[in-house]
Design a protein around this motif. Structure first.
Motif, short mmCIF file in Angstrom:
data_model
loop_
_atom_site.label_atom_id
_atom_site.label_comp_id
_atom_site.label_asym_id
_atom_site.label_seq_id
_atom_site.Cartn_x
_atom_site.Cartn_y
_atom_site.Cartn_z
N LYS A 18 78.66 45.35 10.77
CA LYS A 18 77.40 44.74 11.19
C LYS A 18 76.47 44.55 10.00
N GLU A 19 76.39 45.58 9.14
CA GLU A 19 75.53 45.50 7.95
C GLU A 19 76.01 44.40 7.01
N LEU A 20 77.34 44.29 6.86
CA LEU A 20 77.89 43.24 5.98
C LEU A 20 77.55 41.85 6.53
N PHE A 21 77.65 41.67 7.83
CA PHE A 21 77.28 40.39 8.43
C PHE A 21 75.80 40.09 8.21
N ASN A 22 74.96 41.12 8.33
CA ASN A 22 73.53 40.93 8.11
C ASN A 22 73.24 40.55 6.66
N GLU A 23 73.94 41.19 5.72
CA GLU A 23 73.79 40.83 4.31
C GLU A 23 74.19 39.39 4.10
N TYR A 24 75.29 39.00 4.74
CA TYR A 24 75.79 37.63 4.61
C TYR A 24 74.73 36.64 5.08
N ALA A 25 74.10 36.97 6.20
CA ALA A 25 73.09 36.08 6.78
C ALA A 25 71.89 35.88 5.86
N LYS A 26 71.64 36.85 4.99
CA LYS A 26 70.49 36.78 4.08
C LYS A 26 70.76 35.96 2.82
N LEU A 27 72.02 35.62 2.57
CA LEU A 27 72.36 34.89 1.35
C LEU A 27 71.80 33.47 1.38
N GLN A 28 71.50 32.96 0.21
CA GLN A 28 71.06 31.57 0.09
C GLN A 28 72.24 30.64 0.40
N PRO A 29 71.95 29.47 1.02
CA PRO A 29 73.03 28.54 1.37
C PRO A 29 73.95 28.20 0.19
N ALA A 102 80.54 27.65 10.01
CA ALA A 102 80.73 27.60 11.47
C ALA A 102 81.68 28.71 11.91
N LYS A 103 82.79 28.86 11.18
CA LYS A 103 83.76 29.90 11.53
C LYS A 103 83.19 31.30 11.32
N MET A 104 82.37 31.47 10.28
CA MET A 104 81.75 32.78 10.03
C MET A 104 80.85 33.16 11.20
N LYS A 105 80.14 32.17 11.74
CA LYS A 105 79.27 32.43 12.88
C LYS A 105 80.08 32.89 14.09
N VAL A 106 81.17 32.19 14.34
CA VAL A 106 82.04 32.54 15.47
C VAL A 106 82.66 33.93 15.24
N LEU A 107 83.05 34.19 14.00
CA LEU A 107 83.62 35.50 13.66
C LEU A 107 82.60 36.60 13.95
N ARG A 108 81.39 36.39 13.47
CA ARG A 108 80.33 37.39 13.67
C ARG A 108 80.11 37.66 15.15
N GLU A 109 79.97 36.58 15.93
CA GLU A 109 79.74 36.73 17.37
C GLU A 109 80.90 37.44 18.05
N SER A 110 82.12 37.07 17.70
CA SER A 110 83.31 37.69 18.30
C SER A 110 83.36 39.18 17.98
N VAL A 111 83.13 39.51 16.71
CA VAL A 111 83.24 40.89 16.27
C VAL A 111 82.14 41.75 16.90
N LEU A 112 80.91 41.25 16.91
CA LEU A 112 79.81 42.04 17.45
C LEU A 112 79.98 42.24 18.96
N HIS A 113 80.44 41.21 19.65
CA HIS A 113 80.70 41.32 21.09
C HIS A 113 81.80 42.34 21.34
N HIS A 114 82.86 42.25 20.57
CA HIS A 114 84.01 43.14 20.70
C HIS A 114 83.59 44.60 20.46
N ALA A 115 82.82 44.82 19.40
CA ALA A 115 82.37 46.18 19.05
C ALA A 115 81.50 46.76 20.15
#
Length: 157
Positions: A18-29, A102-115
């Protein structure tokens, strides 16, 4: 002797990812290097985590004598399959590209839902396992995690 439960170990992994996904979200495009580095970390964490669950935790939960436990394990295995497919597809894409994002977003949602589902539904089922089973499971899970981390470290050298 570790006083942790298998569920606490897995929860810790969930938090890390979860923390890694949050870090990813903070990165510049435009930060492709950062995105690639974080994706590699996320990929590694998820790969080790799902291996531990599939080899040790899920088979144990499947022994809980309820239909719910069995159904939850079957569903979780399917969710892992989807996550693995996404990780493979992401590995072939350019970090920062539109399809990668787009795939990273889907990955994040899938993983967080699963967890979340695991923690709310499967972990309570796992608590029904005999104390000894849970204690042995922690030892096995920690050992397997060390082994898998060593393998990952060798791969990335």
């Amino acid at each position: 002797v570790s006083a942790k439960t298998p569920m606490q170990l897995l929860k810790q992994d969930h938090r890390t990812v979860k923390e890694l996904f949050n870090e990813y979200a903070k990165l510049q495009p435009g930060d492709r290097g950062g995105k690639e580095q974080l994706f590699r970390k996320i990929n590694e964490e998820l790969t080790i985590h799902s291996e531990i669950e599939e080899r040790l935790f899920y088979p144990a939960v499947r022994e809980v004598p309820t239909d719910e436990a069995r159904d939850l394990v079957s569903e979780a295995v399917e969710e892992h399959r989807i996550v693995k497919t996404l990780l493979e597809e992401l590995s072939d894409l350019e970090p920062g590209s539109a399809s990668f994002e787009a795939k990273m977003k889907v990955l994040r949602e899938s993983v967080l839902h699963h967890a979340e589902e695991e923690e709310k539904e499967m972990f309570p089922q796992a608590k029904q396992l005999p104390k000894e089973t849970l204690e042995n499971l922690v030892i096995e899970m920690e050992a397997l995690k060390d082994d898998l981390e060593d393998v990952q470290d060798k791969d990335s050298e």
